[in-house]
Design a protein around this motif. Structure first.
Motif, PDB file in Angstrom:
ATOM      1  N   TYR A   1       0.835  -1.195   0.000  1.00  0.00           N
ATOM      2  CA  TYR A   1       0.000   0.000   0.000  1.00  0.00           C
ATOM      3  C   TYR A   1       0.872   1.247   0.000  1.00  0.00           C
ATOM      4  CZ  TYR A   1       0.960   0.154   5.034  1.00  0.00           C
ATOM      5  OH  TYR A   1       1.586   0.202   6.259  1.00  0.00           O
ATOM      6  N   ARG A   2       0.323   2.291  -0.584  1.00  0.00           N
ATOM      7  CA  ARG A   2       1.011   3.582  -0.632  1.00  0.00           C
ATOM      8  C   ARG A   2      -0.044   4.671  -0.596  1.00  0.00           C
ATOM      9  NH1 ARG A   2       4.534   5.582  -5.698  1.00  0.00           N
ATOM     10  NH2 ARG A   2       2.491   5.486  -6.629  1.00  0.00           N
ATOM     11  N   PHE A   3       0.108   5.597   0.347  1.00  0.00           N
ATOM     12  CA  PHE A   3      -0.776   6.750   0.448  1.00  0.00           C
ATOM     13  C   PHE A   3       0.071   7.956   0.027  1.00  0.00           C
ATOM     14  CE2 PHE A   3      -4.913   7.632   2.666  1.00  0.00           C
ATOM     15  CZ  PHE A   3      -5.068   8.901   2.189  1.00  0.00           C
ATOM     16  N   PHE A   4       0.085   8.201  -1.292  1.00  0.00           N
ATOM     17  CA  PHE A   4       0.920   9.255  -1.869  1.00  0.00           C
ATOM     18  C   PHE A   4       0.296  10.618  -1.568  1.00  0.00           C
ATOM     19  CE2 PHE A   4       2.234  12.080  -5.269  1.00  0.00           C
ATOM     20  CZ  PHE A   4       3.598  11.854  -5.297  1.00  0.00           C
ATOM     21  N   PRO A   5       1.020  11.613  -1.168  1.00  0.00           N
ATOM     22  CA  PRO A   5       2.465  11.800  -1.122  1.00  0.00           C
ATOM     23  C   PRO A   5       3.108  11.497   0.225  1.00  0.00           C
ATOM     24  CG  PRO A   5       1.412  13.912  -0.834  1.00  0.00           C
ATOM     25  CD  PRO A   5       0.311  12.890  -0.989  1.00  0.00           C
ATOM     26  N   PHE A   6       2.360  10.923   1.165  1.00  0.00           N
ATOM     27  CA  PHE A   6       2.928  10.610   2.484  1.00  0.00           C
ATOM     28  C   PHE A   6       3.873   9.425   2.421  1.00  0.00           C
ATOM     29  CE2 PHE A   6      -1.310  12.466   3.149  1.00  0.00           C
ATOM     30  CZ  PHE A   6      -0.911  13.655   3.728  1.00  0.00           C
ATOM     31  N   HIS A   7       3.562   8.454   1.583  1.00  0.00           N
ATOM     32  CA  HIS A   7       4.446   7.313   1.340  1.00  0.00           C
ATOM     33  C   HIS A   7       4.958   7.432  -0.089  1.00  0.00           C
ATOM     34  CE1 HIS A   7       1.454   5.071   4.155  1.00  0.00           C
ATOM     35  NE2 HIS A   7       2.338   5.744   4.863  1.00  0.00           N
ATOM     36  N   LEU A   8       6.239   7.626  -0.257  1.00  0.00           N
ATOM     37  CA  LEU A   8       6.792   7.750  -1.604  1.00  0.00           C
ATOM     38  C   LEU A   8       6.990   6.395  -2.268  1.00  0.00           C
ATOM     39  CD1 LEU A   8       9.298  10.691  -1.076  1.00  0.00           C
ATOM     40  CD2 LEU A   8       6.936  10.752  -1.921  1.00  0.00           C
ATOM     41  N   SER A   9       7.105   5.350  -1.467  1.00  0.00           N
ATOM     42  CA  SER A   9       7.203   3.996  -2.019  1.00  0.00           C
ATOM     43  C   SER A   9       6.192   3.105  -1.293  1.00  0.00           C
ATOM     44  CB  SER A   9       8.623   3.445  -1.844  1.00  0.00           C
ATOM     45  OG  SER A   9       8.952   3.389  -0.478  1.00  0.00           O
ATOM     46  N   PHE A  10       5.944   1.945  -1.868  1.00  0.00           N
ATOM     47  CA  PHE A  10       4.982   1.023  -1.277  1.00  0.00           C
ATOM     48  C   PHE A  10       5.504   0.466   0.038  1.00  0.00           C
ATOM     49  CE2 PHE A  10       3.193   0.979  -5.508  1.00  0.00           C
ATOM     50  CZ  PHE A  10       1.838   0.844  -5.264  1.00  0.00           C
ATOM     51  N   ARG A  11       4.597   0.288   0.972  1.00  0.00           N
ATOM     52  CA  ARG A  11       4.875  -0.434   2.210  1.00  0.00           C
ATOM     53  C   ARG A  11       4.235  -1.806   2.048  1.00  0.00           C
ATOM     54  NH1 ARG A  11       4.832   3.986   6.981  1.00  0.00           N
ATOM     55  NH2 ARG A  11       6.042   5.506   5.818  1.00  0.00           N
ATOM     56  N   VAL A  12       4.901  -2.827   2.542  1.00  0.00           N
ATOM     57  CA  VAL A  12       4.444  -4.196   2.296  1.00  0.00           C
ATOM     58  C   VAL A  12       4.142  -4.904   3.609  1.00  0.00           C
ATOM     59  CG1 VAL A  12       5.048  -6.424   1.279  1.00  0.00           C
ATOM     60  CG2 VAL A  12       5.803  -4.308   0.186  1.00  0.00           C
ATOM     61  N   ILE A  13       3.002  -5.562   3.636  1.00  0.00           N
ATOM     62  CA  ILE A  13       2.640  -6.458   4.731  1.00  0.00           C
ATOM     63  C   ILE A  13       2.734  -7.870   4.165  1.00  0.00           C
ATOM     64  CG2 ILE A  13       0.837  -7.185   6.326  1.00  0.00           C
ATOM     65  CD1 ILE A  13      -0.374  -4.339   5.997  1.00  0.00           C
ATOM     66  N   PRO A  14       3.725  -8.660   4.577  1.00  0.00           N
ATOM     67  CA  PRO A  14       3.835 -10.018   4.045  1.00  0.00           C
ATOM     68  C   PRO A  14       2.571 -10.836   4.340  1.00  0.00           C
ATOM     69  CG  PRO A  14       5.829  -9.399   5.229  1.00  0.00           C
ATOM     70  CD  PRO A  14       4.815  -8.332   5.509  1.00  0.00           C
TER      71      PRO A  14
END
Length: 171
Positions: A85-98
């Motif tokens: 998931y990515r909430f742009f522009p707060f997250h510039l790259s994806f965060r991953v939950i395995p």
């Protein structure tokens, strides 16, 4: 994140008409005041701001603030590796939950105002974190480490089915 096409992908934006009406109203007042004061040299309001301040106000509230809401978006993907998931522009790259970290998940209807105080990146009672842009449907994700995350979704059943498919491949 692993290669290949996502099993599920959803991109959401702030599309609520009431929000855009408020943003346009604020931008309109800022631009109207700037034109009146800077172009026609008629002070705007009972206690007008200096010209430089009026220019800054117009830049921020007449341009940058609406532009910010135009570019902000939440993207959620389910891939072989898990939930990205990515909430742009707060997250510039994806965060991953395995996928292996997901204990359980469920499609749900939630109350954004009472549970989280609105939409966006929000914290709620009971240790919940929410990533939403509108609506009242989503997916509650319970992680093995005790964290709880709610993702807003227009297709929560499809989201859940995709995660379960990934988990089924791993067992």
């Amino acid at each position: 994140m692993t290669e290949g096409a996502p099993l599920f992908r959803e991109t959401q934006r702030f599309t609520q008409p009431w929000l855009w009406a408020v943003l346009i109203l604020i931008a309109g007042v800022a631009w109207w005041g700037a034109v009146q004061q800077l172009y026609f040299s008629v002070p705007f309001g009972n206690r007008p701001a200096p010209d430089w301040a009026m220019a800054v106000i117009t830049l921020v509230f007449g341009t940058l603030f609406p532009l910010f809401f135009a570019v902000i978006h939440l993207t959620v993907e389910v891939r072989d590796g898990g939930i990205a998931y990515r909430f742009f522009p707060f997250h510039l790259s994806f965060r991953v939950i395995p996928a292996t970290d997901v204990e359980r998940l469920e499609a749900c209807t939630y109350r954004p105002l009472t549970e989280f105080g609105g939409w966006g990146i929000r914290w709620g009672a009971g240790g919940w974190r929410a990533y939403t842009t509108g609506g009242d449907r989503g997916v509650r994700v319970y992680l093995r480490n005790g964290r709880k995350i709610l993702f807003g979704s227009r297709d929560p059943e499809g989201f859940v089915a995709a995660v379960r498919a990934v988990q089924g491949r791993r067992t």
